[in-house]
Design a protein around this motif. Structure first.
Motif, PDB file in Angstrom:
ATOM      1  N   THR A  48      11.202 -11.254  11.694  1.00 23.89           N
ATOM      2  CA  THR A  48      11.472 -12.593  12.568  1.00 23.89           C
ATOM      3  C   THR A  48      11.864 -14.075  12.360  1.00 23.89           C
ATOM      4  OG1 THR A  48      11.931 -10.565  14.368  1.00 23.89           O
ATOM      5  CG2 THR A  48      11.679 -13.629  14.942  1.00 23.89           C
ATOM      6  N   VAL A  49      12.468 -15.188  11.706  1.00 24.02           N
ATOM      7  CA  VAL A  49      12.412 -16.494  11.718  1.00 24.02           C
ATOM      8  C   VAL A  49      12.412 -17.513  12.983  1.00 24.02           C
ATOM      9  CG1 VAL A  49      13.575 -18.186   9.868  1.00 24.02           C
ATOM     10  CG2 VAL A  49      13.497 -15.427   9.181  1.00 24.02           C
ATOM     11  N   ALA A  50      12.043 -17.926  13.127  1.00 19.56           N
ATOM     12  CA  ALA A  50      11.869 -18.664  14.097  1.00 19.56           C
ATOM     13  C   ALA A  50      11.864 -20.580  13.952  1.00 19.56           C
ATOM     14  CB  ALA A  50      10.720 -18.295  15.122  1.00 19.56           C
ATOM     15  N   ILE A  51      12.325 -21.341  14.835  1.00 22.88           N
ATOM     16  CA  ILE A  51      12.247 -22.231  14.612  1.00 22.88           C
ATOM     17  C   ILE A  51      11.687 -23.200  15.853  1.00 22.88           C
ATOM     18  CG2 ILE A  51      13.362 -25.018  14.514  1.00 22.88           C
ATOM     19  CD1 ILE A  51      15.679 -24.069  12.877  1.00 22.88           C
ATOM     20  N   PRO A  52      10.196 -22.915  16.243  1.00 27.25           N
ATOM     21  CA  PRO A  52       9.674 -22.877  17.344  1.00 27.25           C
ATOM     22  C   PRO A  52      10.410 -24.717  18.359  1.00 27.25           C
ATOM     23  CG  PRO A  52       8.685 -22.461  15.567  1.00 27.25           C
ATOM     24  CD  PRO A  52       9.298 -23.145  14.824  1.00 27.25           C
ATOM     25  N   TYR A  76      11.596 -29.825  10.000  1.00 23.77           N
ATOM     26  CA  TYR A  76      11.639 -28.269  10.581  1.00 23.77           C
ATOM     27  C   TYR A  76      10.146 -27.700  10.393  1.00 23.77           C
ATOM     28  CZ  TYR A  76      15.867 -29.482  14.092  1.00 23.77           C
ATOM     29  OH  TYR A  76      16.476 -30.685  14.298  1.00 23.77           O
ATOM     30  N   THR A  77       9.687 -27.032  11.297  1.00 22.62           N
ATOM     31  CA  THR A  77       8.454 -25.768  10.886  1.00 22.62           C
ATOM     32  C   THR A  77       9.479 -24.823  10.200  1.00 22.62           C
ATOM     33  OG1 THR A  77       6.608 -27.244  11.419  1.00 22.62           O
ATOM     34  CG2 THR A  77       6.661 -24.866  11.084  1.00 22.62           C
ATOM     35  N   VAL A  78       9.420 -23.889  10.378  1.00 25.30           N
ATOM     36  CA  VAL A  78       9.831 -22.580  10.185  1.00 25.30           C
ATOM     37  C   VAL A  78       8.404 -21.856   9.902  1.00 25.30           C
ATOM     38  CG1 VAL A  78      11.438 -21.343   9.088  1.00 25.30           C
ATOM     39  CG2 VAL A  78      12.150 -23.597   9.691  1.00 25.30           C
ATOM     40  N   THR A  79       8.687 -20.711  10.858  1.00 27.03           N
ATOM     41  CA  THR A  79       8.325 -19.818  10.455  1.00 27.03           C
ATOM     42  C   THR A  79       8.787 -18.063  10.330  1.00 27.03           C
ATOM     43  OG1 THR A  79       7.920 -18.621  13.195  1.00 27.03           O
ATOM     44  CG2 THR A  79       5.927 -20.297  12.003  1.00 27.03           C
ATOM     45  N   VAL A  80       7.986 -17.349   9.798  1.00 25.49           N
ATOM     46  CA  VAL A  80       8.312 -15.595   9.855  1.00 25.49           C
ATOM     47  C   VAL A  80       7.256 -15.162   9.870  1.00 25.49           C
ATOM     48  CG1 VAL A  80       7.963 -16.486   7.435  1.00 25.49           C
ATOM     49  CG2 VAL A  80       9.872 -14.671   7.945  1.00 25.49           C
ATOM     50  N   THR A  81       7.910 -14.130  10.376  1.00 25.25           N
ATOM     51  CA  THR A  81       7.084 -12.563  10.744  1.00 25.25           C
ATOM     52  C   THR A  81       7.453 -11.307  10.240  1.00 25.25           C
ATOM     53  OG1 THR A  81       7.984 -12.612  13.056  1.00 25.25           O
ATOM     54  CG2 THR A  81       5.682 -13.609  12.878  1.00 25.25           C
ATOM     55  N   TYR A  82       6.611 -10.644   9.617  1.00 24.82           N
ATOM     56  CA  TYR A  82       7.296  -9.488   9.387  1.00 24.82           C
ATOM     57  C   TYR A  82       5.779  -8.202   8.910  1.00 24.82           C
ATOM     58  CZ  TYR A  82       9.193  -5.805   6.001  1.00 24.82           C
ATOM     59  OH  TYR A  82      10.260  -4.846   5.809  1.00 24.82           O
ATOM     60  N   VAL A  83       6.730  -7.084   9.795  1.00 22.89           N
ATOM     61  CA  VAL A  83       5.030  -6.392  10.233  1.00 22.89           C
ATOM     62  C   VAL A  83       4.176  -5.925   9.165  1.00 22.89           C
ATOM     63  CG1 VAL A  83       4.460  -3.723  10.728  1.00 22.89           C
ATOM     64  CG2 VAL A  83       6.548  -5.407  12.121  1.00 22.89           C
ATOM     65  N   GLY A  84       3.048  -6.343   9.002  1.00 24.81           N
ATOM     66  CA  GLY A  84       2.841  -5.675   7.446  1.00 24.81           C
ATOM     67  C   GLY A  84       1.879  -6.989   7.143  1.00 24.81           C
ATOM     68  N   ALA A  85       2.627  -8.108   7.139  1.00 23.13           N
ATOM     69  CA  ALA A  85       1.779  -9.207   6.475  1.00 23.13           C
ATOM     70  C   ALA A  85       1.464 -10.360   7.805  1.00 23.13           C
ATOM     71  CB  ALA A  85       3.607  -9.699   5.912  1.00 23.13           C
ATOM     72  N   THR A  89       4.409 -20.152   7.792  1.00 25.24           N
ATOM     73  CA  THR A  89       4.971 -20.844   8.131  1.00 25.24           C
ATOM     74  C   THR A  89       5.155 -22.456   6.394  1.00 25.24           C
ATOM     75  OG1 THR A  89       3.406 -20.581   9.693  1.00 25.24           O
ATOM     76  CG2 THR A  89       4.377 -23.615   9.206  1.00 25.24           C
ATOM     77  N   GLN A  90       6.683 -22.627   7.137  1.00 29.58           N
ATOM     78  CA  GLN A  90       7.082 -24.300   6.118  1.00 29.58           C
ATOM     79  C   GLN A  90       7.814 -24.601   6.969  1.00 29.58           C
ATOM     80  OE1 GLN A  90       9.177 -22.126   2.848  1.00 29.58           O
ATOM     81  NE2 GLN A  90      10.599 -23.325   2.407  1.00 29.58           N
ATOM     82  N   ASP A  91       7.729 -26.184   6.277  1.00 24.74           N
ATOM     83  CA  ASP A  91       8.429 -26.829   6.370  1.00 24.74           C
ATOM     84  C   ASP A  91       9.524 -27.708   6.185  1.00 24.74           C
ATOM     85  OD1 ASP A  91       6.417 -27.627   8.180  1.00 24.74           O
ATOM     86  OD2 ASP A  91       5.007 -28.992   7.223  1.00 24.74           O
ATOM     87  N   VAL A  92      10.380 -27.924   7.072  1.00 27.14           N
ATOM     88  CA  VAL A  92      11.878 -27.945   6.026  1.00 27.14           C
ATOM     89  C   VAL A  92      12.955 -29.217   6.668  1.00 27.14           C
ATOM     90  CG1 VAL A  92      14.415 -26.479   5.878  1.00 27.14           C
ATOM     91  CG2 VAL A  92      12.279 -25.520   5.993  1.00 27.14           C
ATOM     92  N   MET A  93      13.174 -29.984   6.062  1.00 25.30           N
ATOM     93  CA  MET A  93      14.063 -30.900   6.136  1.00 25.30           C
ATOM     94  C   MET A  93      15.728 -30.517   6.324  1.00 25.30           C
ATOM     95  SD  MET A  93      14.717 -34.404   6.788  1.00 25.30           S
ATOM     96  CE  MET A  93      13.835 -34.982   6.667  1.00 25.30           C
ATOM     97  N   VAL A  94      16.521 -30.792   7.241  1.00 28.16           N
ATOM     98  CA  VAL A  94      17.714 -30.480   7.447  1.00 28.16           C
ATOM     99  C   VAL A  94      18.488 -31.924   7.447  1.00 28.16           C
ATOM    100  CG1 VAL A  94      19.140 -29.486   8.917  1.00 28.16           C
ATOM    101  CG2 VAL A  94      17.357 -28.926   8.801  1.00 28.16           C
ATOM    102  N   ASP A  95      19.496 -32.599   5.972  1.00 29.80           N
ATOM    103  CA  ASP A  95      19.786 -33.109   6.970  1.00 29.80           C
ATOM    104  C   ASP A  95      21.608 -33.124   7.245  1.00 29.80           C
ATOM    105  OD1 ASP A  95      21.450 -31.846   4.652  1.00 29.80           O
ATOM    106  OD2 ASP A  95      19.614 -33.585   2.259  1.00 29.80           O
ATOM    107  N   ALA A  96      22.359 -34.318   6.173  1.00 33.58           N
ATOM    108  CA  ALA A  96      24.258 -34.553   6.586  1.00 33.58           C
ATOM    109  C   ALA A  96      24.459 -32.511   6.427  1.00 33.58           C
ATOM    110  CB  ALA A  96      24.261 -35.216   6.785  1.00 33.58           C
TER     111      ALA A  96
END
Length: 984
Positions: A48-52, A76-85, A89-96
């Motif tokens: 599950t990947v989220a942009i809170p 943006y701060t992107v988070t990913v969750t996966y059962v067992g881990a 969290t990772q910061d990502v820059m979205v441009d045009a």
């Protein structure tokens, strides 16, 4: 315009639409990426990947890819969750131009050492992650889990899933049962493409055809959404194969296995190989798998029939008037293969081509012995209710003649079932739109070329003799030889003379072409993220059965006994005597011209066996999804139109009337449509009508047509509420349908009028209504410590127009009254309700060495009932009240051990099988299996497993008041396997 021309026009139109949608769209501003394990090698599906900050979430597909369309430029701060881990969290820059953010989860270690993706833990985490991320109620079994189970086919793998059981055939899983519901109410697909059934009379797909080793995952869908096919009251079983993008680089795995079957004392073998890789600078990938196995096994069977009660001197005694003894020897060969290609020319287009082939071949030799005592004399004084002994005599008794009849038979049949599927399509993305498109063709067939099915040799004892039935255990009756002379007669093959042989050359074909297009647009509902989706689908299906049945009932120039063909038969569950050997088949084909063909019966049996049917389904739907804080709603409406046409044989037999006019058997002059009549020798007759006076038996063969069109509107709503990071509540409502079984709805007529004017018939019912169900689900999942889950749920299904096969007396068909008619009818409403409980846990928190323990258990309790036409209430056919599975595993120090148990409660199989109010039930079944393996190196593993080591038999019984009287008993013993696996 002919129907075939219309079908072709629709197919070309569908292909043209798909081709237009496959055109490259303009570039989209999107945030996308791939989620893998810590090494960056293995894609993680279901993460599950989220942009809170935007309130948006997405789950990864089979390649580990996620996408967010229409993301505004910014940080943006992107988070990913996966059962067992642990969450990442990772910061990502979205441009045009958008952004690509690949995310890694779990430890950075070699794949072979990473418990996140391999072993029992990796299988558990993969399944739980996909189930957690799903919008609806699904159950998932991952490829690694399948590879670590002692299962021979897809059906046996499915029974490990919560709420799933299987119906066995010859000791091997065949049909999947979801929540205790009859498998004819389920649907089956391969990579989302519907699979038609190779069986001639059913929609249920026998999944023993598909080998488990070619699977990537097995997904059971229990609640439907509008973008899914609307049929499937029980649910859908989707067989998924691998993509070359599932992991980076070249990947190869395989196994070599020996298979020991204890009942036949035979050693079989199995070979499998799977591989994948990428090419064209990573823009294209392929994945393939092939599996072949061959084994010979035996089944010991007994089938009592015609149970009756009689008064012995010391009380009432129940015994069967006949009991068929069977010994099966089957050589089963299974070949399964898959080949998939994926192409990603750019970030906005994904294209694929998927193929699957399965060939399932059985060579069956069945020995049979059939003692029959309906013409014998029940000896009250020699019989004993207290000891459970019934004694039947032959000879002259009190001035009456009595006889004991014995038959022995051989069935020599080779049957092949094939399923193959080809699908092509893709996904294109532009701006806020996503378009999915697919064209698919699936073919299923069953071929039985030139089978001896069966040959009977009969011996009749009219001299004084006696034989007994030991019914002290009514679930395991035995022959009891109370007279040595009768026993000698029974065991002497020279006493058995040729009686009749059925020769079958049969073929069934079921094909379906499907075209679909789906359009998705991301948007916000009052500031909450979501999407709207709509689309359409056409499924064009053709099914036919083309068989020839020849009946031989004589041999010249001499009498033919079974003595030249007699063989010894190993039969550990009772007395049997000699069998008819395979040499008879060679004799028959070498001397076929000396056998006398019964043209009359051959024409009749062939005519009622064959049919043609077409079923075209057109669908359109609209749906939406909205994420409102922690609540996700998915709902919409699906419309399906069904156009069904069929043609089948109409056969009516008139027995001898001594020159009197023949009473009408219905329709125009008592004859079917396009009738051709035949005399008792099978020679054509002309000028026959229902008033023609004849002094011989004759029959008339013709056709009967059926057609039915209908529309269904199928709403659905699925709700998912994330109460906390660990607790998810789910609720669902959906409306679904189940179309009638083919054998129920094709308009076959098998009617007979005897010389006293009594009429009996089996009549297909082309006017059957489809079954429609309102389905409700509610449940909660508690994810424990990120390495386990505890779930509870409830479901309720209300089925309208439930279908069952019924026998009626004194009913009108074709304008006349029949004394007895068997036909399928709609019975009104039925209800099914149940509770589901599931617990899966990796016990990592325990101290060493107990931290290697893995466990799981699930329980499904089902209750349901329907009402027959006579007002009698029954449990629904195929419905088990209890389904349970248990798994205890250990994984550490290179060892991987798994003990599993599967339990299925009893269920009603056939209504009125033993007479009015006497139903046939399949008894409960519990099977224990064990698998153990050891990693010799990172790339080499040795393993051994044993299935059914508790030697659980198959038991079916008739329910008579409070008694259980045996209807069928089969023993299989255990099967053991051993071998080596490798991967690179």
């Amino acid at each position: 315009m002919t129907r075939n021309a219309q079908t072709l026009r629709r197919a070309l139109l569908g292909a043209s639409v798909i081709a237009l949608m496959a055109a490259t769209p303009t570039a989209a501003q999107q945030l996308s990426g791939r989620v893998t394990d810590g090494s960056g090698t293995v894609a993680l599906e279901g993460a599950t990947v989220a942009i809170p900050s935007l309130g948006r979430t997405a789950s990864t597909n089979g390649d580990g890819v996620y996408r967010f369309q229409g993301v505004p430029a910014g940080q943006y701060t992107v988070t990913v969750t996966y059962v067992g881990a642990a969450p990442v969290t990772q910061d990502v820059m979205v441009d045009a131009d958008g952004a690509i953010a690949d995310l890694r989860v779990g430890p950075d270690s070699a794949v072979t050492d990473n418990i996140l993706v391999v072993g029992q833990r990796g299988s558990l985490f993969a399944s739980l992650s996909r189930e957690r991320a799903a919008d609806n109620v699904v159950e998932v079994l991952s490829a690694d889990a399948i590879g670590r189970l002692p299962d021979q086919n897809v059906a046996e793998s499915a029974r490990r899933i919560s709420g799933i059981s299987v119906q066995n055939d010859q000791g091997e899983g065949r049909f999947v049962v979801i929540r205790g519901i009859d498998p004819t109410l389920n649907t089956t697909s391969i990579n989302g493409v519907r699979v038609p059934a190779p069986d001639g009379g059913s929609r249920a797909v026998a999944l023993d055809v598909v080998d488990a080793d070619i699977l990537d995952a097995l997904v059971i869908t229990k609640s439907l959404t509008p973008d899914l096919d609307g049929d499937g009251i029980g649910g859908n079983i989707d067989i998924q194969t691998a993509s070359g993008f599932d992991r980076d680089g070249l990947f190869i795995k395989g196994q070599v296995k020996g298979i020991y079957t204890h009942n036949s004392r035979d050693l079989g073998e199995k070979l499998s190989l799977a591989a994948s890789d990428q090419f064209w600078d990573g823009k294209a990938a392929w994945a393939g798998a092939v599996s072949w196995n061959s084994r010979t096994f035996a089944t010991d069977n007994k089938e009592p029939a015609d149970w009756t009660d009689a008064d012995a001197d010391d009380g009432l005694l129940f015994y069967p008037e006949e009991m068929e003894l069977r010994e099966y020897n089957v050589t089963r060969e299974r070949l399964s293969a898959s080949l998939n290609f994926d192409f990603r020319p750019n970030e906005n287009n994904d294209l694929y081509l998927r193929g699957l082939f399965n060939d399932f071949r059985d060579q069956e030799y069945r020995q049979g012995a059939l003692p029959s005592f309906g013409d014998g004399y029940f000896d009250e004084s020699a019989s004993s209710a207290a000891n459970g002994l019934a004694v039947i005599r032959s000879g002259e008794i009190d001035g009456e003649e009595y006889a004991l009849e014995f038959a022995r038979h051989l069935k020599d049949r080779e049957e092949t079932q094939r399923i193959w599927s080809v699908s092509g399509g893709g996904q294109s993305r532009f701006d806020l739109w996503t378009v999915d498109y697919q064209a698919a063709f699936t073919h299923s067939e069953e071929d039985e070329p030139g089978s001896i099915d069966t040959v009977d040799f009969v011996a009749e004892l009219e001299d004084p003799g006696a034989i007994g039935f030991d019914v002290s255990d009514p679930l395991f009756p035995r022959l009891a030889f109370v007279d040595p002379a009768t026993a000698s007669f029974f065991y002497d093959p020279a006493n058995f003379e040729f009686d009749e042989q059925e020769f079958v050359d049969g073929y069934t074909e079921d094909e379906e072409a499907a075209f679909s297009a789906d359009f998705t647009r991301d948007l916000a509902f009052g500031g909450h993220s979501g999407f709207i989706k709509f689309g359409g689908k056409a499924r064009l299906r053709e099914k036919l059965r083309d068989s020839e049945i020849l009946i031989y009932d004589g041999y010249s120039p001499d009498d033919l006994t079974m003595e030249p063909f007699a063989i010894d038969v190993r039969y550990p569950v009772g007395a049997f005597g000699p069998g008819v050997g395979e040499s008879y088949s060679d004799f028959f084909f070498a001397n076929r011209g000396d056998f006398e063909l019964n043209q009359f019966d051959s024409l009749f049996d062939t005519h009622i066996e064959n049919y043609e049917a077409s079923e075209d389904i057109y669908a359109a739907y609209a749906m939406a999804r909205a994420d409102i804080d922690r609540l996700r709603l998915v709902g919409g409406l699906r419309w399906e139109r069904t156009e069904f046409e069929s043609r089948a044989g109409d056969a009516r037999v008139f027995e001898e009337f001594d020159g009197d006019p023949v009473p009408s058997i219905g329709d125009s002059g008592g004859l079917p449509l396009n009738a051709q009549c035949y005399d008792e020798d099978g020679a054509p007759l002309s000028g026959i009508s229902g008033s023609t006076p004849l002094d011989m038996e004759f029959m008339c063969l013709g056709d009967r047509n059926g057609a039915k069109d209908y529309d269904d509107f199928l709403p659905s709503l699925n709700a998912r509420f994330e109460a906390s990071e660990d607790i998810i509540f789910r609720a669902a409502y959906f409306r679904s349908l189940a179309r009638p079984e083919i054998e129920e709805v094709v308009p076959v007529v098998e009617a007979e009028q005897n010389d006293e004017g009594e009429r009996e018939a089996f009549i297909g019912n082309p006017d059957l209504e489809r079954q429609v169900a309102d389905n409700f689900d509610i449940g909660v999942d508690w994810y424990i410590g990120n390495n386990g889950v505890l779930s509870a749920g409830a479901f309720y299904k209300r089925i309208e127009d439930y279908i069952a096969l019924q026998t009626f007396e004194g009913v009108d068909y074709f304008g006349v009254t029949f004394d007895e008619v068997e036909t399928a009818v709609n019975l009104g409403d039925a209800e099914i309700m149940g509770l589901e409980f599931n617990y899966q846990q990796a016990f990592d928190f325990l101290p060493s060495p107990f931290d290697g323990l893995i466990g799981g258990a699930n329980l499904t309790l089902v209750d349901g009932e329907g009402t027959l036409a006579d007002g009698r209430e029954i449990t629904l056919p195929g419905q088990s009240e209890t389904i349970a599975n248990l798994t205890i595993g250990y994984e550490k120090y290179g060892f991987d051990v798994r003990l599993t148990a599967s339990h299925r409660g009893n269920y009603l199989e056939t209504i009125n099988e033993g007479g009015e109010g006497i139903d046939r039930f399949i008894d409960d079944h519990t099977q224990w299996d064990l698998r153990a393996q050891y990693d010799v190196t990172d790339n080499l593993t040795v393993f051994a497993d044993v299935t059914n080591f508790n030697d659980e038999p198959f038991v079916a019984y008739l329910s008579v008041d409070d008694r259980k009287l045996l209807s069928q008993y089969e023993e299989y013993s255990y099967t053991a396997s051993f071998g080596v696996k490798f991967q690179y």
